[in-house]
Design a protein around this motif. Structure first.
Motif, PDB file in Angstrom:
ATOM      1  N   VAL A 142       0.812  -1.211   0.000  1.00 37.92           N
ATOM      2  CA  VAL A 142       0.000   0.000   0.000  1.00 37.92           C
ATOM      3  C   VAL A 142       0.848   1.265   0.000  1.00 37.92           C
ATOM      4  O   VAL A 142       0.389   2.344  -0.409  1.00 37.92           O
ATOM      5  CB  VAL A 142      -0.953  -0.018   1.215  1.00 37.92           C
ATOM      6  N   THR A 143       2.099   1.143   0.442  1.00 40.07           N
ATOM      7  CA  THR A 143       2.962   2.325   0.482  1.00 40.07           C
ATOM      8  C   THR A 143       3.496   2.711  -0.895  1.00 40.07           C
ATOM      9  O   THR A 143       3.955   3.844  -1.081  1.00 40.07           O
ATOM     10  CB  THR A 143       4.158   2.072   1.417  1.00 40.07           C
ATOM     11  N   ILE A 144       3.439   1.785  -1.857  1.00 36.80           N
ATOM     12  CA  ILE A 144       4.026   2.055  -3.176  1.00 36.80           C
ATOM     13  C   ILE A 144       3.342   3.212  -3.885  1.00 36.80           C
ATOM     14  O   ILE A 144       4.012   4.142  -4.354  1.00 36.80           O
ATOM     15  CB  ILE A 144       4.019   0.768  -4.028  1.00 36.80           C
ATOM     16  N   PRO A 145       2.006   3.224  -4.008  1.00 38.28           N
ATOM     17  CA  PRO A 145       1.389   4.383  -4.680  1.00 38.28           C
ATOM     18  C   PRO A 145       1.563   5.686  -3.922  1.00 38.28           C
ATOM     19  O   PRO A 145       1.546   6.763  -4.536  1.00 38.28           O
ATOM     20  CB  PRO A 145      -0.091   3.980  -4.785  1.00 38.28           C
ATOM     21  N   TYR A 146       1.739   5.631  -2.606  1.00 40.47           N
ATOM     22  CA  TYR A 146       1.967   6.866  -1.851  1.00 40.47           C
ATOM     23  C   TYR A 146       3.286   7.512  -2.227  1.00 40.47           C
ATOM     24  O   TYR A 146       3.426   8.737  -2.177  1.00 40.47           O
ATOM     25  CB  TYR A 146       1.941   6.567  -0.347  1.00 40.47           C
ATOM     26  N   VAL A 147       4.269   6.691  -2.609  1.00 36.54           N
ATOM     27  CA  VAL A 147       5.565   7.234  -3.005  1.00 36.54           C
ATOM     28  C   VAL A 147       5.563   7.650  -4.471  1.00 36.54           C
ATOM     29  O   VAL A 147       6.096   8.706  -4.837  1.00 36.54           O
ATOM     30  CB  VAL A 147       6.682   6.191  -2.750  1.00 36.54           C
ATOM     31  N   ILE A 496      -5.488   6.522   3.197  1.00 36.79           N
ATOM     32  CA  ILE A 496      -4.825   6.567   4.505  1.00 36.79           C
ATOM     33  C   ILE A 496      -4.098   7.899   4.636  1.00 36.79           C
ATOM     34  O   ILE A 496      -3.387   8.319   3.723  1.00 36.79           O
ATOM     35  CB  ILE A 496      -3.831   5.400   4.636  1.00 36.79           C
ATOM     36  N   PRO A 497      -4.245   8.603   5.756  1.00 35.43           N
ATOM     37  CA  PRO A 497      -3.604   9.923   5.919  1.00 35.43           C
ATOM     38  C   PRO A 497      -2.090   9.849   5.725  1.00 35.43           C
ATOM     39  O   PRO A 497      -1.433   8.866   6.099  1.00 35.43           O
ATOM     40  CB  PRO A 497      -3.970  10.320   7.350  1.00 35.43           C
ATOM     41  N   GLU A 498      -1.531  10.886   5.140  1.00 34.01           N
ATOM     42  CA  GLU A 498      -0.098  10.909   4.833  1.00 34.01           C
ATOM     43  C   GLU A 498       0.789  10.785   6.062  1.00 34.01           C
ATOM     44  O   GLU A 498       1.832  10.118   5.992  1.00 34.01           O
ATOM     45  CB  GLU A 498       0.232  12.190   4.062  1.00 34.01           C
ATOM     46  N   PRO A 499       0.476  11.406   7.214  1.00 36.03           N
ATOM     47  CA  PRO A 499       1.352  11.224   8.386  1.00 36.03           C
ATOM     48  C   PRO A 499       1.443   9.766   8.836  1.00 36.03           C
ATOM     49  O   PRO A 499       2.490   9.339   9.332  1.00 36.03           O
ATOM     50  CB  PRO A 499       0.694  12.106   9.457  1.00 36.03           C
TER      51      PRO A 499
END
Length: 716
Positions: A142-147, A496-499
């Protein structure tokens, strides 16, 4: 005297009690009961009756390679052995002995597995366990698209964020099924990897304008879509072409030749720079609200470190009725639990009005993303348009492919051990690397903006659940494909919130860095040579890439613009710079000031069972033997400054033990023995084996289970 400072620093290796299997520093002989070293004359007089000849001279060593001093009575213990009081010394000339002892000592617990790799649980249980594997890999995926999505210029409320995550799940399910069925056939999950982040950023920063300069909010929806899809297609093409390299070295068996040059000291800068170079991404996300980020970090540390062995009762139903089983829930899902609790906290603070309207920790900032996403969306090849290819992008992405290969080889051995399977043979490793290359190709065709690799988190889950069944992973692959189609669910995940994501990044990127550093556990860190080979690539890889980001026009050539772009992308990729320097320095910088006794010079006097004295040292033309604080504990013939140096001199890198290659090569050699019935069954193809065994041609095909040759070994 020796003109290499590393020789002086390594002199304590010759102290009594040092052994090849226990490279810890011991006290010198002066602190060992006050015993004095025997003089040369007394040694020679005592050996006259027991040895067949006198001490070999320099000419006999260099001219008669087959000459070896022999003891008349091989059953007697040598004086040096009694002096060093070696008890139960391992026989290095008989590797089977140490291998058997190791197997006796290291119980892998395969007989305690609830389901081994070839056993199949009931379908309903396999489905539940497959869902558990999916939940385990969600935290990292799930962290991949956030980056990636901010670098692609995708706005926070754009439904494309959920579509990209769904595509990652969909392709991961396909590749996981292919890997567990036709690849290594190990129960191993395939998914997105952080190794492709650094080259992706280098491509985007070099080939396109920054997202801030575009003023995306002033563009129409069609223009915004074209901007991010243009970048996506460039990354797609780079991943697709670079994956052909992985397919080639995997299915042709060239991975053995590649690994012979990639040593632990080369792996450390390559892998650790993945995490170190992304620290600014983690800080950027976490700084949006440090309070929420610190809470997420604390929860993740609490679950993964302090509570990982705590078991909670979970109700289950069987024919006997409802009963409770204890499950280490915190050890299985630390990332997922930390995200859910932090996300719920942000929701409560948003509902109560404790967070300001412009706070990035609010949960209602991306509500439009969920509303605009369809319930079902099936990803398809070329969904973002026709991929584009540039030479600079391809060369830069090769660094990510190489890092992914190194990570996966270690995962294969760990997964085999935990699932009750024998060590993977060479053909299974070849097939696994080739299948991962095929997975990266599919990821490029579908457009995940990322590649695929083995997931270490799910290997750990096998050890906790004691379920190593291949069928469970295949059910998990089906769950991934299904979730990838449910676009609304994927859109909810990316809100999911960025922090919260920033807190997860701080821990996960730190773990990636630590995993890279862990490769030096078998390297001699008392050697100044190794410290230089380790430190310089890491520092320079970070420094050069950051400087080029601040000075993008520093490298410029109007005559050859394509070459300029290639060089810029490569030098902006810190893991490529660090890895290249690590490979170059570790394979060229000399080690101790000596000529090693490999295949050209016979070993003399003491063999490997005697620690610290496996050499004849020529000092002032008088040979000194046995132990002395000035004699290095390496197997060599050392030529003093008064005698010309011979053979390989300063072009030889450090010894295999100094560089940490002894254990590294042992891992690769364990799988090259003759295939047993159990090994053949585990790593055979699911069908067609009768036909393959009848055709002798398949014995020369590197990815076939009957493969018997094409073994590459580096010679020195």
């Amino acid at each position: 005297m020796c003109d290499n400072p590393a020789y002086i620093e390594d002199k304590d290796r010759a102290s009594p009690g040092y052994s090849p299997n226990n490279p810890r520093r011991h006290s010198s002989s002066s602190h060992n009961g006050g015993r004095q070293l025997p003089s040369l004359s007394s040694i020679l007089s005592e050996k006259e009756a027991a040895t067949s000849g006198a001490l070999p001279t320099l000419s006999s060593i260099l001219n008669n390679k087959e000459q070896k001093p022999q003891l008349k009575n091989s059953g007697q213990t040598s004086d040096a052995a009694s002096f060093l009081k070696i008890e139960n010394a391992p026989d290095y000339d008989n590797p089977q002995e140490t291998s058997e002892n190791r197997d006796d000592d290291d119980d892998d617990g395969a007989d305690k597995l609830l389901y081994s790799i070839e056993e199949n649980p009931p379908w309903y249980l396999a489905l539940c366990l497959g869902l558990q594997h999916f939940l385990t890999m969600v935290g990292g995926t799930v962290t991949i698209p956030y980056v990636l999505t901010p670098a692609l210029c995708i706005l926070p409320h754009d439904p494309a964020r959920g579509a990209i995550l769904g595509t990652i799940f969909f392709v991961s399910g396909i590749v996981t099924f292919l890997q567990s069925t036709f690849g290594t056939r190990l129960p191993i999950i395939q998914g997105g990897t952080f190794a492709f982040f650094v080259p992706t950023f280098a491509i985007l920063h070099t080939s396109f304008a920054s997202c801030e300069s575009l003023n995306l909010t002033m563009l129409t929806e069609e223009q915004q879509q074209e901007e991010w899809q243009l970048r996506m297609r460039e990354v797609q093409g780079a991943i697709m072409v670079s994956s052909l390299f992985q397919i080639l070295i995997g299915f042709t068996g060239l991975i053995g030749l590649l690994v012979s040059f990639i040593t632990p000291l080369a792996i450390v800068p390559t892998v650790s720079l993945i995490g170190l170079s992304l620290f600014d991404v983690a800080v950027d996300k976490a700084s949006k609200h440090w309070g929420i980020s610190f809470m997420t970090i604390a929860l993740l540390i609490l679950f993964s470190q302090y509570l990982r062995n705590i078991s909670l009762p979970i109700p289950t139903y069987s024919k006997q009725g409802v009963r409770f089983i204890k499950v280490q829930i915190f050890g299985l899902f630390p990332v997922l639990l930390a995200i859910l609790l932090s996300w719920a906290t942000c929701g409560i603070l948003t509902a109560t009005g404790a967070l300001s309207e412009d706070s990035h920790a609010r949960t209602d900032k991306s509500s439009d993303l969920i509303a605009n996403s369809p319930w079902v969306r099936v990803p398809y090849p070329g969904q973002w348009g026709t991929p584009t290819v540039s030479a600079a992008g391809v060369f830069g992405m090769l660094a990510g492919v190489l890092a992914s290969i190194l990570e996966s080889i270690g995962d294969y051995y760990a997964c085999a051990r935990l699932s009750g399977a024998p060590p993977p043979p060479r053909h299974a490793i070849n097939r696994g690397i080739g299948m991962e290359g095929l997975g990266c190709l599919l990821a490029g065709v579908w457009g995940t903006c990322n590649g695929t690799t083995s997931y270490s988190e799910n290997i750990g889950a096998i050890g906790l659940t004691k379920v190593g069944s291949r069928r469970v992973i295949q059910f998990g692959a089906a769950v991934m494909v299904l979730v990838g189609i449910l676009s609304k669910f994927c859109a909810m995940i990316v809100t999911i919130p960025e922090p919260v994501v920033g807190g997860i990044f701080c821990v996960m990127f730190a773990m990636i860095t630590a995993v890279g550093i862990s490769s030096i556990q078998y390297v001699d860190l008392n050697s100044s040579r190794n410290l230089f080979v380790l430190g310089f690539p890491i520092f320079f890889g970070l420094a050069l890439s950051k400087w080029l980001e601040e000075h993008p026009d520093a490298i410029h050539s109007e005559a050859v613009p394509a070459l300029t772009q290639i060089v810029t992308v490569l030098l902006k990729t810190s893991m490529f710079v660090g890895g290249f320097l690590g490979v170059l320095l570790d394979n060229t910088i000399p080690g101790v000031c000596c000529v090693r006794l490999n295949n050209t010079i016979p070993r003399v006097f003491l063999n490997n069972t005697i620690p610290g004295a496996c050499c004849v040292r020529l000092n002032n033309t008088i040979p000194r033997v046995f132990l002395n604080n000035t004699i290095p504990g390496v197997c060599c013939v050392r030529l003093n400054n008064t005698i010309p140096r011979v053979f390989l001199n300063n072009t030889i890198p450090g010894t295999d033990k100094e560089r940490g290659l002894v254990h590294w090569k042992k891992q690769m050699d364990e799988s090259e023995g003759e295939a047993t019935e159990v090994t053949s069954k585990t790593y055979d193809f699911p069908f067609g084996m009768t036909f393959i065994r009848r055709i002798s041609f398949f014995e020369k095909v590197p990815f076939c289970p009957t493969f018997k040759s094409w073994t590459f070994k580096k010679t020195t």
